[in-house]
Design an enzyme around this catalytic site. Structure first.
Site, PDB file in Angstrom:
ATOM      1  N   GLY A   1      -5.227   3.493  11.256  1.00 51.62           N
ATOM      2  CA  GLY A   1      -5.798   2.450  10.397  1.00 51.62           C
ATOM      3  C   GLY A   1      -6.441   1.344  11.227  1.00 51.62           C
ATOM      4  O   GLY A   1      -5.978   1.048  12.323  1.00 51.62           O
TER       5      GLY A   1
ATOM      6  N   ARG B   1      -7.947   8.642  10.447  1.00 53.67           N
ATOM      7  CA  ARG B   1      -6.602   9.247  10.491  1.00 53.67           C
ATOM      8  C   ARG B   1      -6.848  10.747  10.611  1.00 53.67           C
ATOM      9  O   ARG B   1      -6.939  11.456   9.619  1.00 53.67           O
ATOM     10  CB  ARG B   1      -5.836   8.934   9.211  1.00 53.67           C
ATOM     11  CG  ARG B   1      -5.528   7.455   9.033  1.00 53.67           C
ATOM     12  CD  ARG B   1      -4.457   7.270   7.981  1.00 53.67           C
ATOM     13  NE  ARG B   1      -4.231   5.861   7.677  1.00 53.67           N
ATOM     14  CZ  ARG B   1      -3.495   5.031   8.427  1.00 53.67           C
ATOM     15  NH1 ARG B   1      -2.941   5.473   9.540  1.00 53.67           N
ATOM     16  NH2 ARG B   1      -3.329   3.779   8.069  1.00 53.67           N
TER      17      ARG B   1
ATOM     18  N   GLY C   1      -1.546   2.920  16.955  1.00 53.36           N
ATOM     19  CA  GLY C   1      -0.130   2.751  16.655  1.00 53.36           C
ATOM     20  C   GLY C   1       0.719   3.911  17.156  1.00 53.36           C
ATOM     21  O   GLY C   1       0.317   4.626  18.085  1.00 53.36           O
ATOM     22  N   ASP C   2       1.866   4.122  16.519  1.00 52.46           N
ATOM     23  CA  ASP C   2       2.805   5.110  17.059  1.00 52.46           C
ATOM     24  C   ASP C   2       2.243   6.534  17.016  1.00 52.46           C
ATOM     25  O   ASP C   2       2.427   7.303  17.959  1.00 52.46           O
ATOM     26  CB  ASP C   2       4.180   5.013  16.382  1.00 52.46           C
ATOM     27  CG  ASP C   2       4.117   5.170  14.876  1.00 52.46           C
ATOM     28  OD1 ASP C   2       3.039   4.979  14.292  1.00 52.46           O
ATOM     29  OD2 ASP C   2       5.161   5.475  14.277  1.00 52.46           O
TER      30      ASP C   2
ATOM     31  N   THR D   1      -0.736  -2.011  15.530  1.00 49.21           N
ATOM     32  CA  THR D   1      -0.408  -1.632  14.162  1.00 49.21           C
ATOM     33  C   THR D   1      -0.193  -2.888  13.362  1.00 49.21           C
ATOM     34  O   THR D   1       0.536  -3.796  13.780  1.00 49.21           O
ATOM     35  CB  THR D   1       0.815  -0.707  14.009  1.00 49.21           C
ATOM     36  OG1 THR D   1       1.175  -0.682  12.624  1.00 49.21           O
ATOM     37  CG2 THR D   1       2.019  -1.178  14.790  1.00 49.21           C
TER      38      THR D   1
ATOM     39  N   ASP E   1       1.454  -3.132  10.881  1.00 51.30           N
ATOM     40  CA  ASP E   1       2.842  -3.184  10.421  1.00 51.30           C
ATOM     41  C   ASP E   1       3.774  -3.829  11.450  1.00 51.30           C
ATOM     42  O   ASP E   1       4.919  -4.152  11.132  1.00 51.30           O
ATOM     43  CB  ASP E   1       3.353  -1.770  10.115  1.00 51.30           C
ATOM     44  CG  ASP E   1       2.643  -1.140   8.923  1.00 51.30           C
ATOM     45  OD1 ASP E   1       1.862  -1.835   8.266  1.00 51.30           O
ATOM     46  OD2 ASP E   1       2.883   0.054   8.664  1.00 51.30           O
TER      47      ASP E   1
ATOM     48  N   ASP F   1       5.413  -2.636  13.959  1.00 49.24           N
ATOM     49  CA  ASP F   1       6.707  -1.973  14.176  1.00 49.24           C
ATOM     50  C   ASP F   1       6.704  -0.986  15.334  1.00 49.24           C
ATOM     51  O   ASP F   1       7.528  -0.077  15.382  1.00 49.24           O
ATOM     52  CB  ASP F   1       7.178  -1.297  12.871  1.00 49.24           C
ATOM     53  CG  ASP F   1       6.158  -0.325  12.311  1.00 49.24           C
ATOM     54  OD1 ASP F   1       5.130  -0.096  12.959  1.00 49.24           O
ATOM     55  OD2 ASP F   1       6.408   0.206  11.208  1.00 49.24           O
TER      56      ASP F   1
ATOM     57  N   ARG G   1       6.032 -18.882 -13.901  1.00 48.15           N
ATOM     58  CA  ARG G   1       6.112 -17.426 -13.871  1.00 48.15           C
ATOM     59  C   ARG G   1       6.828 -16.918 -12.634  1.00 48.15           C
ATOM     60  O   ARG G   1       6.974 -17.631 -11.636  1.00 48.15           O
ATOM     61  CB  ARG G   1       4.691 -16.835 -13.845  1.00 48.15           C
ATOM     62  CG  ARG G   1       4.006 -16.891 -15.190  1.00 48.15           C
ATOM     63  CD  ARG G   1       2.568 -16.465 -15.083  1.00 48.15           C
ATOM     64  NE  ARG G   1       1.989 -16.317 -16.412  1.00 48.15           N
ATOM     65  CZ  ARG G   1       0.686 -16.321 -16.669  1.00 48.15           C
ATOM     66  NH1 ARG G   1      -0.188 -16.481 -15.686  1.00 48.15           N
ATOM     67  NH2 ARG G   1       0.254 -16.154 -17.894  1.00 48.15           N
TER      68      ARG G   1
ATOM     69  N   MET H   1       1.620  -4.779   2.717  1.00 52.08           N
ATOM     70  CA  MET H   1       1.682  -3.552   3.511  1.00 52.08           C
ATOM     71  C   MET H   1       2.985  -3.519   4.292  1.00 52.08           C
ATOM     72  O   MET H   1       3.708  -4.521   4.369  1.00 52.08           O
ATOM     73  CB  MET H   1       0.477  -3.458   4.452  1.00 52.08           C
ATOM     74  CG  MET H   1      -0.781  -3.011   3.729  1.00 52.08           C
ATOM     75  SD  MET H   1      -2.097  -2.603   4.882  1.00 52.08           S
ATOM     76  CE  MET H   1      -3.263  -1.820   3.749  1.00 52.08           C
TER      77      MET H   1
ATOM     78  N   ARG I   1       4.620   0.164   6.007  1.00 50.56           N
ATOM     79  CA  ARG I   1       4.908   1.550   5.650  1.00 50.56           C
ATOM     80  C   ARG I   1       6.404   1.895   5.768  1.00 50.56           C
ATOM     81  O   ARG I   1       6.998   2.397   4.839  1.00 50.56           O
ATOM     82  CB  ARG I   1       4.111   2.429   6.616  1.00 50.56           C
ATOM     83  CG  ARG I   1       4.046   3.866   6.297  1.00 50.56           C
ATOM     84  CD  ARG I   1       3.259   4.541   7.375  1.00 50.56           C
ATOM     85  NE  ARG I   1       1.842   4.289   7.266  1.00 50.56           N
ATOM     86  CZ  ARG I   1       0.994   5.071   6.587  1.00 50.56           C
ATOM     87  NH1 ARG I   1       1.439   6.142   5.983  1.00 50.56           N
ATOM     88  NH2 ARG I   1      -0.281   4.790   6.543  1.00 50.56           N
TER      89      ARG I   1
ATOM     90  N   GLU J   1       5.580  -2.559   0.662  1.00 45.44           N
ATOM     91  CA  GLU J   1       5.185  -1.334  -0.044  1.00 45.44           C
ATOM     92  C   GLU J   1       6.097  -0.139   0.261  1.00 45.44           C
ATOM     93  O   GLU J   1       6.190   0.792  -0.521  1.00 45.44           O
ATOM     94  CB  GLU J   1       3.744  -0.951   0.340  1.00 45.44           C
ATOM     95  CG  GLU J   1       3.624  -0.562   1.802  1.00 45.44           C
ATOM     96  CD  GLU J   1       2.237  -0.128   2.237  1.00 45.44           C
ATOM     97  OE1 GLU J   1       1.318  -0.049   1.413  1.00 45.44           O
ATOM     98  OE2 GLU J   1       2.090   0.125   3.448  1.00 45.44           O
TER      99      GLU J   1
ATOM    100  N   ARG K   1       3.963 -11.549 -13.228  1.00 43.64           N
ATOM    101  CA  ARG K   1       2.650 -11.029 -12.846  1.00 43.64           C
ATOM    102  C   ARG K   1       2.766 -10.384 -11.460  1.00 43.64           C
ATOM    103  O   ARG K   1       3.615 -10.779 -10.656  1.00 43.64           O
ATOM    104  CB  ARG K   1       1.599 -12.150 -12.779  1.00 43.64           C
ATOM    105  CG  ARG K   1       1.289 -12.796 -14.120  1.00 43.64           C
ATOM    106  CD  ARG K   1       0.547 -11.857 -15.066  1.00 43.64           C
ATOM    107  NE  ARG K   1       0.150 -12.531 -16.293  1.00 43.64           N
ATOM    108  CZ  ARG K   1       0.895 -12.596 -17.393  1.00 43.64           C
ATOM    109  NH1 ARG K   1       2.111 -12.045 -17.414  1.00 43.64           N
ATOM    110  NH2 ARG K   1       0.439 -13.212 -18.469  1.00 43.64           N
TER     111      ARG K   1
HETATM  112  O1  F6P Z   1      -0.078   1.794   9.036  1.00 46.58           O
HETATM  113  C1  F6P Z   1      -0.765   0.631   8.748  1.00 46.58           C
HETATM  114  C2  F6P Z   1      -1.090   0.570   7.278  1.00 46.58           C
HETATM  115  O2  F6P Z   1      -1.848  -0.593   7.078  1.00 46.58           O
HETATM  116  C3  F6P Z   1       0.132   0.599   6.354  1.00 46.58           C
HETATM  117  O3  F6P Z   1       0.717  -0.648   6.192  1.00 46.58           O
HETATM  118  C4  F6P Z   1      -0.453   1.158   5.086  1.00 46.58           C
HETATM  119  O4  F6P Z   1       0.517   1.831   4.330  1.00 46.58           O
HETATM  120  C5  F6P Z   1      -1.469   2.121   5.573  1.00 46.58           C
HETATM  121  O5  F6P Z   1      -1.873   1.663   6.852  1.00 46.58           O
HETATM  122  C6  F6P Z   1      -2.667   2.285   4.672  1.00 46.58           C
HETATM  123  O6  F6P Z   1      -3.506   3.225   5.235  1.00 46.58           O
HETATM  124  P1  F6P Z   1      -4.890   3.695   4.626  1.00 46.58           P
HETATM  125  O7  F6P Z   1      -5.892   2.619   4.932  1.00 46.58           O
HETATM  126  O8  F6P Z   1      -5.198   4.957   5.356  1.00 46.58           O
HETATM  127  O9  F6P Z   1      -4.684   3.875   3.160  1.00 46.58           O
END
Ligand code: F6P
Length: 343
Positions: A10, A72, A101-102, A124, A126, A128, A161, A168, A170, A221, A268
């Site tokens: 990504g 990807r 990333g990993d 990344t 994320d 991580d 509310r 994001m 993963r 997510e 919401r």
């Molecule tokens: O791995 C990074 C990330 O941004 C995640 O947080 C997310 O789930 C994913 O990529 C979304 O990927 P794509 O853009 O391929 O839908």
């Protein structure tokens, strides 16, 4: 030397700052720079390397995305992609800087173990990746989360509310936890510390009884729907290539619907999605992406292949790629407790 550079997986804000650091330093020292298009796919058939000049790097330090394109791309499906990449590197390059990333660094490590002259750069959104305090794109992502919470705060307060915000993340909750901390979230739900819907609703009821007329709930997510009383279509995957597209599971909406069903709250949902990955990198991301990119370049010209510059305690350390190749760095208990101190 002919130095290739690619971005895989990504995209993330800050990639161009890292590409620029590698490219301009290499050109300064009289090397040739080859931009590989669209991640590993540019080294699988057909080869998609292009010679870059200083013009390619002009004005890109603050530009989001990646000028090289990314993908990807699954080198194992169909089988044989890794060997094609190994051959392409041998044929076209003296060194390769792989920014990713990993998943990307697992491939880099595999290639380096077979003698390919590869150096990694940690990216990344994320945040991580194992062994490093810094990953390209994370600071920009949490800045967007914090700004979004600031905006949601005023409308939540006006309407009394509950606002559920899905971020994001993963497999881990770094974006939700630190974005939520910076934005003053009233509850943060992340994979590392599972909660039931009863826990979530009880917290909102308690806040309301204490006189808080509105609440902002941040949900990563990747939170497992089963722990919230829902069902998963299959096993959750952390694999970038063939993994479940986590955002399509709608965890944020699931949580919001259950709160709504409990009654007594007007709810919401906001899914921040790819807004967290788009746009200009923060100054912090520009600076650290430049630093890790520059360190990767230095490693490449010194012949220190099979390595990746990582950030630890504010300093860059060159480490073996195997350090980041397996597993995820998870949000530690004490950091989550700090977030929770303000719920
Ligand atoms: O791995 C990074 C990330 O941004 C995640 O947080 C997310 O789930 C994913 O990529 C979304 O990927 P794509 O853009 O391929 O839908």
């Amino acid at each position: 030397m002919r130095i290739g550079v690619l971005t895989a997986g990504g995209d993330a804000p800050g990639l161009n700052a890292a590409i620029r650091a590698v490219g301009l330093m290499a050109l300064r020292d009289g090397h040739e720079v080859i931009g590989i298009a669209n991640g590993w796919s540019g080294l699988a058939t057909p080869y998609a390397g292009r010679r870059l000049t200083t013009d390619d790097f002009r004005g890109i330090v603050g530009l989001g995305g990646t000028i090289l394109g990314t993908a990807r791309y699954d080198l194992d499906n169909p089988a044989g992609g890794r060997d094609t990449v190994l051959e392409a590197i041998g044929e076209h390059l003296d060194a390769l800087v792989a920014i990713g990333g990993d998943g990307t660094q697992r491939i880099s490590n595999w290639l380096a173990e077979r003698g390919a002259p590869v150096v990694g750069v940690p990216k990344t959104l994320d945040n991580d990746l194992l062994g490093t305090d810094y990953c390209i794109g994370f600071d920009t992502a949490i800045s967007l989360v914090a700004e979004s919470l600031d905006r949601l705060y005023t409308t939540a307060a006006s309407h009394h509310r509950v606002m559920v915000v899905e971020t994001m993340g993963r497999a881990t909750g770094w974006v939700a936890a630190l974005g939520g901390l910076a934005g003053g979230a009233d509850l943060i739900v992340i994979p590392e510390f599972p909660m039931t819907m009863d826990d979530i609703v009880a917290h909102l009821v308690k806040r309301r009884s204490a006189g808080n007329a509105f609440s902002i709930v941040v949900v990563a997510e990747g939170v497992n729907l089963r722990t919230l009383g829902g069902t998963e279509l299959g096993e959750l995957s952390t694999e970038g290539v063939r993994g479940v597209r986590l955002a399509t599971r709608g965890v944020g909406q699931f949580v919001a619907t259950r709160i709504d069903e409990h009654g007594g709250f007007e709810v919401r949902t906001t899914v921040l999605g790819h807004l967290q990955r788009g746009g200009s990198p923060t100054a912090y991301d520009r600076i650290w992406a430049t630093r890790v990119g520059a360190a990767a370049y230095e490693a490449a010209i010194a012949g220190q292949f099979g390595t990746i510059p990582l950030v630890r305690g504010g300093r860059i350390e060159l480490q073996p790629l195997s350090v980041v190749a397996e597993g995820q760095r998870r949000v530690p208990r004490e950091l989550y407790d700090l977030c929770a101190a303000f719920f």
